[in-house]
Design an enzyme around this catalytic site. Structure first.
Site, short mmCIF file in Angstrom:
data_model
loop_
_atom_site.label_atom_id
_atom_site.label_comp_id
_atom_site.label_asym_id
_atom_site.label_seq_id
_atom_site.Cartn_x
_atom_site.Cartn_y
_atom_site.Cartn_z
N ASP A 1 25.11 28.17 43.62
CA ASP A 1 25.52 29.52 44.03
C ASP A 1 25.90 29.49 45.51
O ASP A 1 25.27 28.83 46.32
CB ASP A 1 24.35 30.49 43.80
CG ASP A 1 24.79 31.94 43.78
OD1 ASP A 1 24.67 32.59 42.72
OD2 ASP A 1 25.27 32.44 44.83
N THR B 1 26.74 34.71 48.15
CA THR B 1 27.54 35.78 48.77
C THR B 1 26.61 36.99 48.94
O THR B 1 25.42 36.91 48.62
CB THR B 1 28.71 36.19 47.84
OG1 THR B 1 28.15 36.80 46.67
CG2 THR B 1 29.58 35.00 47.46
N ASP C 1 30.13 26.31 46.95
CA ASP C 1 31.22 27.22 46.63
C ASP C 1 32.06 26.58 45.52
O ASP C 1 32.57 25.45 45.70
CB ASP C 1 32.06 27.39 47.92
CG ASP C 1 33.18 28.39 47.75
OD1 ASP C 1 33.50 28.75 46.60
OD2 ASP C 1 33.74 28.80 48.78
N ILE C 2 32.23 27.26 44.42
CA ILE C 2 33.02 26.68 43.32
C ILE C 2 34.49 26.52 43.69
O ILE C 2 35.24 25.83 43.00
CB ILE C 2 32.87 27.49 42.00
CG1 ILE C 2 33.31 28.95 42.18
CG2 ILE C 2 31.46 27.40 41.46
CD1 ILE C 2 33.45 29.70 40.86
N THR D 1 33.87 39.20 30.54
CA THR D 1 33.60 40.63 30.45
C THR D 1 34.50 41.30 29.41
O THR D 1 35.60 40.81 29.13
CB THR D 1 33.85 41.27 31.84
OG1 THR D 1 33.91 42.68 31.70
CG2 THR D 1 35.18 40.83 32.44
N ASP D 2 34.05 42.45 28.91
CA ASP D 2 34.90 43.22 27.98
C ASP D 2 36.07 43.87 28.71
O ASP D 2 37.01 44.35 28.08
CB ASP D 2 34.08 44.30 27.24
CG ASP D 2 33.43 45.33 28.15
OD1 ASP D 2 33.51 45.19 29.38
OD2 ASP D 2 32.85 46.30 27.61
N GLU D 3 36.03 43.89 30.06
CA GLU D 3 37.08 44.58 30.81
C GLU D 3 38.45 43.91 30.66
O GLU D 3 39.48 44.52 30.94
CB GLU D 3 36.68 44.71 32.28
CG GLU D 3 35.34 45.42 32.41
CD GLU D 3 34.98 45.91 33.80
OE1 GLU D 3 35.88 46.12 34.63
OE2 GLU D 3 33.78 46.09 34.04
N TYR E 1 39.93 42.78 39.37
CA TYR E 1 38.76 42.07 38.81
C TYR E 1 39.02 41.64 37.38
O TYR E 1 38.90 40.46 37.04
CB TYR E 1 37.51 42.97 38.87
CG TYR E 1 36.37 42.49 38.00
CD1 TYR E 1 35.74 41.27 38.25
CD2 TYR E 1 35.94 43.23 36.89
CE1 TYR E 1 34.70 40.82 37.43
CE2 TYR E 1 34.91 42.79 36.07
CZ TYR E 1 34.29 41.58 36.35
OH TYR E 1 33.27 41.13 35.54
N SER F 1 41.64 39.00 36.99
CA SER F 1 41.20 37.65 37.39
C SER F 1 40.29 37.04 36.33
O SER F 1 40.36 35.85 36.05
CB SER F 1 40.52 37.67 38.77
OG SER F 1 39.29 38.37 38.71
N LYS F 2 39.45 37.87 35.69
CA LYS F 2 38.60 37.35 34.62
C LYS F 2 39.45 36.97 33.40
O LYS F 2 39.21 35.95 32.76
CB LYS F 2 37.53 38.38 34.22
CG LYS F 2 36.45 38.64 35.26
CD LYS F 2 35.57 37.45 35.59
CE LYS F 2 34.66 37.05 34.45
NZ LYS F 2 33.70 35.98 34.88
N LEU G 1 26.92 51.26 39.26
CA LEU G 1 26.57 52.67 39.04
C LEU G 1 25.07 52.96 38.94
O LEU G 1 24.55 53.82 39.67
CB LEU G 1 27.27 53.19 37.78
CG LEU G 1 26.96 54.67 37.46
CD1 LEU G 1 27.53 55.59 38.52
CD2 LEU G 1 27.51 55.05 36.08
#
Ligand code: NAD
Ligand code: TYD
Length: 352
Positions: free
Chosen positions: A36, A39, A62-63, A133-135, A158, A161-162, A198
């Protein structure tokens, strides 16, 4: 018998820390290497209870650093990779997309390249598991669910990019036969979530009698899953999922943002011994998020039928547990919100 080395990236973050804890505790035959960058979202305090375990190592890195990734792969000869490291907050991606492109896309390709180079086509017992992610599926109207076949249609930097990283993982499976698989999960909640998201943001603001910002009219819908149920799903998919496959993870637990916040306000009034209705007075409707997706809802029947996973908690119970955790861990909240977060908050919310 020699131990298996498993790389978990992003293990100091919210979901990653739950996954690391689960694997360290449940699999003494694995050595878990948590890589990791630490960040603003990564915090070793998330893992204090297991950081002396004999089968756990932490590596700061850092990946995006391809040489370093190769070196780490060479050093540990990983059998498996569970890749969670990412920039993860939509609002930050709107303010600063480039970091998302670098970590989520370039970083993922660096890991894929390192795995390919070090495994050298000998993929026996190897596995590259990409957490997404589902996004990536975009936004639903009032009906329907995301299945594994839903066309990708991301709207934020975001989610784009995913989506891009998911495509690259599939491309490495199709092109090089890299033994990879992906899962796409709905919104998580629970302990150790950074209070920019949230639920912990609202808990923290209610504790401090600060406005609770609700974007737009609060009509947007999210499908919430308790983070420990996500960690169980990741465990099951890592061990029993099929290479080349995608698994959707979600709890059939849709909430309009405003209804969720109203429920949370009631729980907070009870926990803080305030008269009912006190916390709800803090709800403040603010400018909507740009490109705000209306509704996410996951169909996780493939995972449930093929691998037997199902969520363990009702939302009310999970929310109660989450509130208790934040109230009992005020020092953690104060630490993570004391530095860079203050600047972020002031820029993001024009609220006092
Ligand atoms: P998080 O922001 O809490 O944690 C991300 C972690 O990645 C942090 O520890 C951070 O230090 C680390 N990291 C960031 N950039 C790095 C880099 N360049 N190199 C190495 N480490 C780096 O995120 P999270 O909410 O725990 O999400 C973890 C993963 O799960 C992400 O891939 C995210 O897209 C996915 N996901 C999240 C949710 C959610 O609701 N939070 C839902 C579905 C999928
Ligand atoms: P968030 O926790 O940022 O997750 P995501 O954007 O990945 O779904 O936001 C969840 C929902 O809550 C989303 O519809 C945006 C909304 N939201 C607010 O209304 N106010 C806030 O301060 C935040 C952070 C989010």
């Amino acid at each position: 018998m020699s131990k298996k080395n498993i790389l978990i990236t992003g293990g100091a973050g919210f979901i990653g820390s739950h996954v690391v804890r689960r694997f360290v505790k449940n699999y003494p035959d694995y050595t878990i290497i948590n890589l990791d960058k630490l960040t603003y979202a990564g915090n070793l305090a998330n893992l204090r209870d297991i950081d002396h375990a004999p089968n756990y190592r932490f590596v700061k890195g850092d990946i995006c650093d391809s040489e370093f990734m190769l070196e780490i792969f060479r050093q540990y000869n990983f059998e498996g990779v569970i890749h969670l490291a990412a920039e993860s907050h939509v609002d930050r991606s709107i303010a600063n997309p480039m970091e998302f492109i670098m970590t989520n896309i370039v970083g993922t390709v660096n890991l894929l390249n390192a795995a390919r180079e070090i495994w050298k086509g000998d993929f026996n017992n190897k596995r590259f598991y990409h957490i997404s992610t589902d996004e990536v599926y975009g936004s639903l109207g009032n009906s329907g669910f995301f299945t594994e076949d839903t066309r990708y249609d991301p709207h934020s930097p975001y989610s784009a990019s995913k989506a891009s990283s998911d495509h690259l993982v599939r491309a490495y499976y199709d092109t090089y036969g890299l033994p990879a698989l992906i899962s796409n999960c709905s919104n998580n909640y629970g302990s150790f979530q950074f209070p920019e998201k949230l639920i912990p943001l609202a808990i923290n603001n209610i504790c401090n009698n600060k406005p609770v910002p609700v974007y737009g009219t609060g009509e947007n819908i999210r499908d919430w899953l308790f983070v420990e149920d996500h960690a169980v799903a990741i465990d099951v998919i890592y061990h029993y999922g099929k290479n080349g496959e995608t698994y959707n993870i979600g709890g059939h637990n849709e909430w309009k943002n405003i209804d969720l916040i109203q429920l949370l306000c009631k729980v907070m009034d009870r926990k803080l011994n305030r008269p009912e209705g006190t916390s709800a007075q803090l709800i403040t409707f603010v400018k909507d998020r740009a490109g705000h997706d209306l509704r996410y809802a996951i169909d996780s029947s493939k995972l449930q039928k093929e691998l037997g996973w199902k969520p363990s908690l009702q939302f009310e119970e999970g929310l109660e547990k989450t509130v208790d955790w934040y109230l009992n861990n005020q020092q953690w909240v104060n630490e993570v919100t004391s530095g860079e977060y203050k600047n972020y908050y002031e820029k993001q919310y024009d609220l006092r």
